[in-house]
Design an enzyme around this catalytic site. Structure first.
Site, short mmCIF file in Angstrom:
data_model
loop_
_atom_site.label_atom_id
_atom_site.label_comp_id
_atom_site.label_asym_id
_atom_site.label_seq_id
_atom_site.Cartn_x
_atom_site.Cartn_y
_atom_site.Cartn_z
N GLU A 79 0.84 -1.19 0.00
CA GLU A 79 0.00 0.00 0.00
C GLU A 79 0.88 1.25 0.00
O GLU A 79 0.35 2.36 0.14
CB GLU A 79 -0.97 0.00 1.18
CG GLU A 79 -0.33 0.01 2.54
CD GLU A 79 -1.35 0.24 3.64
OE1 GLU A 79 -1.56 -0.69 4.40
OE2 GLU A 79 -1.92 1.34 3.74
N CYS A 111 -3.55 -3.13 4.40
CA CYS A 111 -2.64 -4.18 4.89
C CYS A 111 -3.10 -5.58 4.49
O CYS A 111 -2.42 -6.56 4.78
CB CYS A 111 -2.53 -4.12 6.41
SG CYS A 111 -1.95 -2.55 7.00
N HIS A 233 -2.44 -9.67 11.84
CA HIS A 233 -1.89 -8.39 11.38
C HIS A 233 -1.64 -7.57 12.65
O HIS A 233 -2.54 -7.41 13.47
CB HIS A 233 -2.89 -7.69 10.46
CG HIS A 233 -2.54 -6.26 10.25
ND1 HIS A 233 -1.32 -5.87 9.75
CD2 HIS A 233 -3.22 -5.10 10.50
CE1 HIS A 233 -1.26 -4.55 9.71
NE2 HIS A 233 -2.40 -4.06 10.16
P1 HMG Z 1 -3.06 6.95 21.40
O1 HMG Z 1 -4.10 7.95 21.60
O2 HMG Z 1 -1.69 7.42 21.17
O3 HMG Z 1 -2.90 5.96 22.59
O4 HMG Z 1 -3.54 6.07 20.16
P2 HMG Z 1 -3.90 5.62 23.82
O5 HMG Z 1 -4.04 6.79 24.70
O6 HMG Z 1 -5.14 4.96 23.30
O7 HMG Z 1 -2.97 4.54 24.56
C1 HMG Z 1 -2.61 3.38 23.94
C2 HMG Z 1 -2.51 2.30 25.00
O8 HMG Z 1 -1.41 2.62 25.88
C3 HMG Z 1 -3.74 2.19 25.90
O9 HMG Z 1 -3.91 0.84 26.19
C4 HMG Z 1 -3.31 2.93 27.18
O10 HMG Z 1 -4.01 2.52 28.34
C5 HMG Z 1 -1.85 2.53 27.23
P3 HMG Z 1 -5.34 0.11 25.88
O11 HMG Z 1 -6.34 0.80 26.72
O12 HMG Z 1 -5.60 0.33 24.42
O13 HMG Z 1 -5.10 -1.31 26.22
N1 HMG Z 1 -1.00 3.41 28.05
C6 HMG Z 1 -0.06 2.98 28.89
N2 HMG Z 1 0.33 1.73 29.22
C7 HMG Z 1 1.35 1.60 30.13
N3 HMG Z 1 1.97 2.67 30.72
C8 HMG Z 1 1.59 3.92 30.41
C9 HMG Z 1 0.54 4.12 29.46
N4 HMG Z 1 -0.07 5.20 28.92
C10 HMG Z 1 -1.01 4.77 28.07
N5 HMG Z 1 2.21 4.95 30.99
C11 HMG Z 1 -3.63 4.47 18.43
C12 HMG Z 1 -3.30 4.71 19.90
C13 HMG Z 1 -3.49 2.99 18.14
C14 HMG Z 1 -5.05 4.92 18.13
C15 HMG Z 1 -2.63 5.29 17.56
O14 HMG Z 1 -1.33 4.79 17.75
C16 HMG Z 1 -2.94 5.25 16.08
O15 HMG Z 1 -3.73 6.03 15.57
N6 HMG Z 1 -2.27 4.33 15.31
C17 HMG Z 1 -2.50 4.18 13.88
C18 HMG Z 1 -3.77 3.41 13.57
C19 HMG Z 1 -3.69 1.95 13.96
O16 HMG Z 1 -2.62 1.37 14.09
N7 HMG Z 1 -4.86 1.29 14.13
C20 HMG Z 1 -4.89 -0.11 14.45
C21 HMG Z 1 -6.08 -0.84 13.82
S1 HMG Z 1 -6.26 -0.47 12.09
C22 HMG Z 1 -5.07 -1.45 11.29
O17 HMG Z 1 -4.50 -2.32 11.86
C23 HMG Z 1 -4.79 -1.11 9.86
C24 HMG Z 1 -3.48 -0.41 9.58
O18 HMG Z 1 -2.40 -1.30 9.73
C25 HMG Z 1 -3.49 0.25 8.21
C26 HMG Z 1 -3.84 -0.61 6.99
O19 HMG Z 1 -4.63 -1.55 7.02
O20 HMG Z 1 -3.32 -0.25 5.94
C27 HMG Z 1 -3.24 0.73 10.59
#
Ligand code: HMG
Length: 382
Positions: A79, A111, A233
């Site tokens: 992609e 992906c 994935h």
């Molecule tokens: P964010 O806002 O940075 O993070 O976004 P958050 O506030 O949701 O925190 C993430 C996790 O860290 C949470 O855990 C927190 O509790 C934890 P969860 O509740 O989810 O289990 N946390 C901590 N843990 C330990 N110590 C600490 C601490 N602080 C917080 N101190 C987000 C996270 C994934 C949304 C962001 O990184 C993002 O937008 N990523 C890109 C999109 C993505 O990867 N999506 C995944 C599904 S879609 C997919 O897989 C397709 C893709 O590969 C693309 C394609 O298909 O082409 C992306």
């Protein structure tokens, strides 16, 4: 007749950024990345690397062990395409010196498309079992600086040879599918980085993969307990844990994290490799587990937008004789660590232009992008 993955090899980039470096400069607790996302670092290409150079390196190492005259197709899933018209597999075909009587094509659906390529290859081999097909998954995940997706960047390629009587994994017939129009993650033609709705992407991933399991369960006489290990994935490795927990709740079966633990080590160190991510999970599982012969693997493939597939494969008896963990260790260990400032500069200087430019030789990989002249990408072996 068994058909499946006969052999595979991987490649990644020249550079790596340790996520502790990013956390420190962004004033974030490093545990948010290491525990919250389950990531340690991400690979980043040098200016003379891209999806073609990574794919060519992985495929070159792979094909050194095989008779290339049997290859009839190159199916290149990505992609992060380098051209809107010409398939990346055509560049790869030339760099590898493959015979002219080969079909080369590129596939796209976020992906997910590596899985489409793999299944297309399996179906083609069913008709012509004497032929072999090179399936490539290669991607560079670039998110905009200072965004939620930034710590989930990454880069890598997995090249797989699909044949009859495979040495590694027989792909079993019968998949579960799910397609739904969701704007969770997309990259318009005029943007070098994706637009992401983070929370929606998490929900869409879980909904689609669970629905794909349901579709498969309705079509095959298969219980969740018939699957010995799950592969996902992994945009970040915590996502696999989230999916397994959701699946356990959905099916009412206890599914321990031991079912996925060995599949995560490479993705933790590479970051998101988009199409290649699921196949790095497979590689890690095969490398980290000495007791997989005869075991059934369940593959959860997901691509935003959104398409998901769940399918299964059976690990072959002598797979340990056909794996090369030392090659992956070398790929990961040879990466040069970036400082935060070097990372920012490299990210900002990314060239998405078709105007003439020349790259400085940086990568030690066997193939490099030397630049662009007359609007054409130029690759060379070194
Ligand atoms: P964010 O806002 O940075 O993070 O976004 P958050 O506030 O949701 O925190 C993430 C996790 O860290 C949470 O855990 C927190 O509790 C934890 P969860 O509740 O989810 O289990 N946390 C901590 N843990 C330990 N110590 C600490 C601490 N602080 C917080 N101190 C987000 C996270 C994934 C949304 C962001 O990184 C993002 O937008 N990523 C890109 C999109 C993505 O990867 N999506 C995944 C599904 S879609 C997919 O897989 C397709 C893709 O590969 C693309 C394609 O298909 O082409 C992306």
């Amino acid at each position: 007749m068994k058909i499946g993955i006969h052999d595979l090899e991987v490649a990644t980039t020249h550079y790596v950024l340790d996520l502790d470096t990013l956390a420190e400069r962004h004033g974030i607790d490093p545990k948010k990345f290491s525990i919250g996302l389950g990531q340690d670092a991400f690979s980043m290409p040098a200016p003379d690397e891209d999806i073609v150079t990574m794919a060519a390196e992985a495929a070159d190492t792979l094909l050194a062990r095989h008779d290339v005259s049997k290859i009839r197709q190159v199916l290149f899933a990505t992609e992060s395409s380098v051209d809107q018209s010409k398939a990346a597999g055509v560049y790869l075909h030339e760099l590898l010196g493959l015979p002219a009587n080969v079909r080369s094509v590129e596939l796209k659906q976020a992906c997910y498309s590596g899985t489409a390529a793999l299944q297309m290859a399996v179906n083609a081999i069913a008709r012509t079992p004497e032929e072999q097909i090179l399936v490539i998954t290669s991607d560079v995940a670039r998110y905009a600086l200072d965004t939620g997706g930034e710590p989930t960047q990454g880069a890598g390629a997995v090249a797989m040879l699909v044949t009859a009587n495979p040495n590694l994994v027989e792909i079993e017939p019968g998949s579960g599918f799910h397609t739904s129009d969701v704007n969770d993650f997309w990259r318009p033609n005029d943007s070098t980085t994706p637009y992401v709705d983070g929370q929606l992407s998490l929900d869409a991933y879980l909904t689609a993969t669970t629905a794909a399991w349901d579709d498969l369960a309705a079509r095959r006489d298969l219980s969740i307990d018939d699957v010995d290990k799950f592969l996902h994935h992994q945009p970040f490795t915590k996502m696999a844990r989230k999916q397994l927990a959701a699946l356990a709740e959905h099916t009412g079966h206890e599914l321990s994290d031991e079912l996925i633990e060995e599949s995560m080590s490479y993705n933790r160190a590479l970051g998101n490799t988009y199409t290649a991510s699921l196949y790095f999970a497979l590689t890690a599982q095969l490398h980290n587990n000495a007791d997989l012969a005869g075991k059934r693997l369940g593959f959860f493939s997901y691509g935003s937008g959104a398409v998901a597939e769940f399918f299964t494969g059976v690990v072959q008896e002598n797979y340990r004789d056909h794996i090369y963990p030392e090659h992956v260790a070398k790929q990961l260990g040879n990466r040069v660590e970036l400082t935060y400032d070097e990372y920012r500069t490299l990210h900002s200087d990314f060239a998405a232009t078709s105007e003439t430019y020349t790259t400085q030789p940086t990568t030690h990989a066997p193939f490099r992008l030397s630049g662009v002249t007359e609007f054409q990408r130029r690759y060379e072996a070194q």
